[in-house]
Design an enzyme around this catalytic site. Structure first.
Site, PDB file in Angstrom:
ATOM      1  CG  ASN A   9      -1.744   1.250   1.342  1.00  0.00           C
ATOM      2  OD1 ASN A   9      -1.809   2.032   0.392  1.00  0.00           O
ATOM      3  ND2 ASN A   9      -2.381   1.451   2.485  1.00  0.00           N
ATOM      4  CD1 TRP A  10       3.845   1.121  -2.687  1.00  0.00           C
ATOM      5  CD2 TRP A  10       3.759   2.163  -4.672  1.00  0.00           C
ATOM      6  NE1 TRP A  10       4.650   0.437  -3.557  1.00  0.00           N
ATOM      7  CE2 TRP A  10       4.613   1.051  -4.780  1.00  0.00           C
ATOM      8  CE3 TRP A  10       3.538   2.956  -5.796  1.00  0.00           C
ATOM      9  CZ2 TRP A  10       5.260   0.726  -5.969  1.00  0.00           C
ATOM     10  CZ3 TRP A  10       4.186   2.631  -6.982  1.00  0.00           C
ATOM     11  CH2 TRP A  10       5.041   1.532  -7.060  1.00  0.00           C
ATOM     12  CG  HIS A  94      -5.791   2.027   5.149  1.00  0.00           C
ATOM     13  ND1 HIS A  94      -5.378   3.037   5.990  1.00  0.00           N
ATOM     14  CD2 HIS A  94      -4.750   1.156   5.043  1.00  0.00           C
ATOM     15  CE1 HIS A  94      -4.132   2.772   6.373  1.00  0.00           C
ATOM     16  NE2 HIS A  94      -3.729   1.647   5.818  1.00  0.00           N
ATOM     17  CD  GLU A  96      -2.858   5.717   6.571  1.00  0.00           C
ATOM     18  OE1 GLU A  96      -2.775   5.704   5.331  1.00  0.00           O
ATOM     19  OE2 GLU A  96      -1.956   5.240   7.310  1.00  0.00           O
ATOM     20  CD  GLU A 166      -3.258  -1.986   7.461  1.00  0.00           C
ATOM     21  OE1 GLU A 166      -2.291  -2.314   6.779  1.00  0.00           O
ATOM     22  OE2 GLU A 166      -3.807  -0.873   7.377  1.00  0.00           O
ATOM     23  N   GLY A 172       2.927   2.860  10.765  1.00  0.00           N
ATOM     24  CA  GLY A 172       3.874   3.954  10.559  1.00  0.00           C
ATOM     25  C   GLY A 172       4.628   4.381  11.804  1.00  0.00           C
ATOM     26  CB  SER A 206       5.688  -1.098  12.132  1.00  0.00           C
ATOM     27  OG  SER A 206       5.262   0.234  12.347  1.00  0.00           O
ATOM     28  N   GLY A 227       3.039  -0.752   4.297  1.00  0.00           N
ATOM     29  CA  GLY A 227       3.140   0.641   3.893  1.00  0.00           C
ATOM     30  C   GLY A 227       4.586   1.042   3.663  1.00  0.00           C
ATOM     31  N   GLY A 228       5.191   1.643   4.673  1.00  0.00           N
ATOM     32  CA  GLY A 228       6.539   2.210   4.540  1.00  0.00           C
ATOM     33  C   GLY A 228       7.572   1.259   3.958  1.00  0.00           C
TER      34      GLY A 228
HETATM   35  P1  13P Z   1       3.196   0.815   7.640  1.00  0.00           P
HETATM   36  O1  13P Z   1       3.724  -0.470   7.047  1.00  0.00           O
HETATM   37  O2  13P Z   1       3.901   2.043   7.103  1.00  0.00           O
HETATM   38  O3  13P Z   1       3.129   0.778   9.130  1.00  0.00           O
HETATM   39  O4  13P Z   1       1.678   0.971   7.106  1.00  0.00           O
HETATM   40  C1  13P Z   1       0.813  -0.097   7.232  1.00  0.00           C
HETATM   41  C2  13P Z   1      -0.411   0.214   6.476  1.00  0.00           C
HETATM   42  O5  13P Z   1      -1.177   1.102   6.809  1.00  0.00           O
HETATM   43  C3  13P Z   1      -0.659  -0.563   5.246  1.00  0.00           C
HETATM   44  O6  13P Z   1      -1.935  -0.384   4.780  1.00  0.00           O
END
Ligand code: 13P
Length: 244
Positions: A9-10, A94, A96, A166, A172, A206, A227-228
């Site tokens: 997930n960019w 998600h 966010e 998640e 993050g 993470s 993500g990251g």
């Molecule tokens: P991180 O891997 O940056 O913690 O993000 C996870 C995420 O929200 C993937 O959808």
């Protein structure tokens, strides 16, 4: 036997030009055949990503979509628009999107129904905040989100879905959830709705190349929503290899 999945997930990262460079670098590396790799770039990078993803046997994902197929919804993107680019997976709910863009349990449910109708694989994300965890509300929260996401959908139709647990406090932050704890929450998720016994459930928060192995060795964890650690092609390739 459930499939292993590593989904990138960019979020709001990478222009079309950066997307091409990333995918050329990723596809130059040896990747294991036992892991389904999903790349979910921003909408504006789907066209650039599509041919490269297809050529290297990866799958294309989107980060959200609208539940209607077309209409007066300024700024939104529909399932047919995603399908036109060869998108197979769509992340729905998600945290966010729930926190910043007004996504609700009800809208996630409508979107899941549309995705299944249209032949897209929804990756439904659920998870608790740090406060909810401290109050001991994790199980209640993820069960509520999971039941709401699939309300009105027959158990037999759920073979086409993927879930992602998640924990919001782990996203993050570099503070990943203990794999045993995550596995326990996923067992709760798996058993709260009929039809999820064979559903792949991904961990997100993470996750990186070093810790992925500890997750996928757990009985309820089938991969990651990353993500990251998905933003660097060498690092993500290492994560995929370690997920195999
Ligand atoms: P991180 O891997 O940056 O913690 O993000 C996870 C995420 O929200 C993937 O959808």
């Amino acid at each position: 036997m459930r499939r292993r999945i590593a989904a990138a997930n960019w979020k709001m990262h990478k222009t079309a030009e950066q997307t091409r460079a990333y995918l050329e670098r990723l596809s130059a590396q040896p990747l294991p055949s036992g892991v389904d790799v999903v790349i979910a770039p921003p909408f504006t990078s789907l066209a650039a990503a599509a041919p490269l993803v297809r050529a290297s046997g990866l799958a294309l994902g989107a980060q959200t979509m609208h539940w209607e197929l077309q209409g007066a919804f300024t700024g939104e993107i529909s399932a047919p628009m995603l399908l036109e680019f060869g998108v197979r997976y769509v992340i729905l709910g998600h945290s966010e999107r729930r926190a910043y863009c007004g996504e609700t349990d009800a809208s996630v449910n409508r979107k899941v129904k549309t995705a299944l109708d249209q032949g897209l694989v929804p990756i439904v994300a659920v998870g608790e905040t740090l406060d909810e965890r401290a109050r001991g509300e994790t199980a209640a929260k993820v069960m509520r989100q999971t039941r709401a996401a699939f309300e009105g959908i027959a158990a037999t139709a759920l073979t086409g879905v993927v879930l992602a647990y998640e924990p919001i406090w782990a996203i993050g932050t570099g503070q990943n959830c203990d794999p045993a704890e995550a596995d326990g929450v996923m067992a709760t998720i798996r058993s709260c709705v009929a039809g999820l016994a064979d559903t792949p459930i991904l961990y997100g928060g993470s996750m990186n190349a070093e810790n992925v192995g500890a997750y996928v060795s757990r009985p309820n964890i089938d991969g990651g929503l990353v993500g990251g650690a998905s933003l660097d092609p060498d690092g993500f390739a290492a994560l995929i290899r370690n997920a195999a």
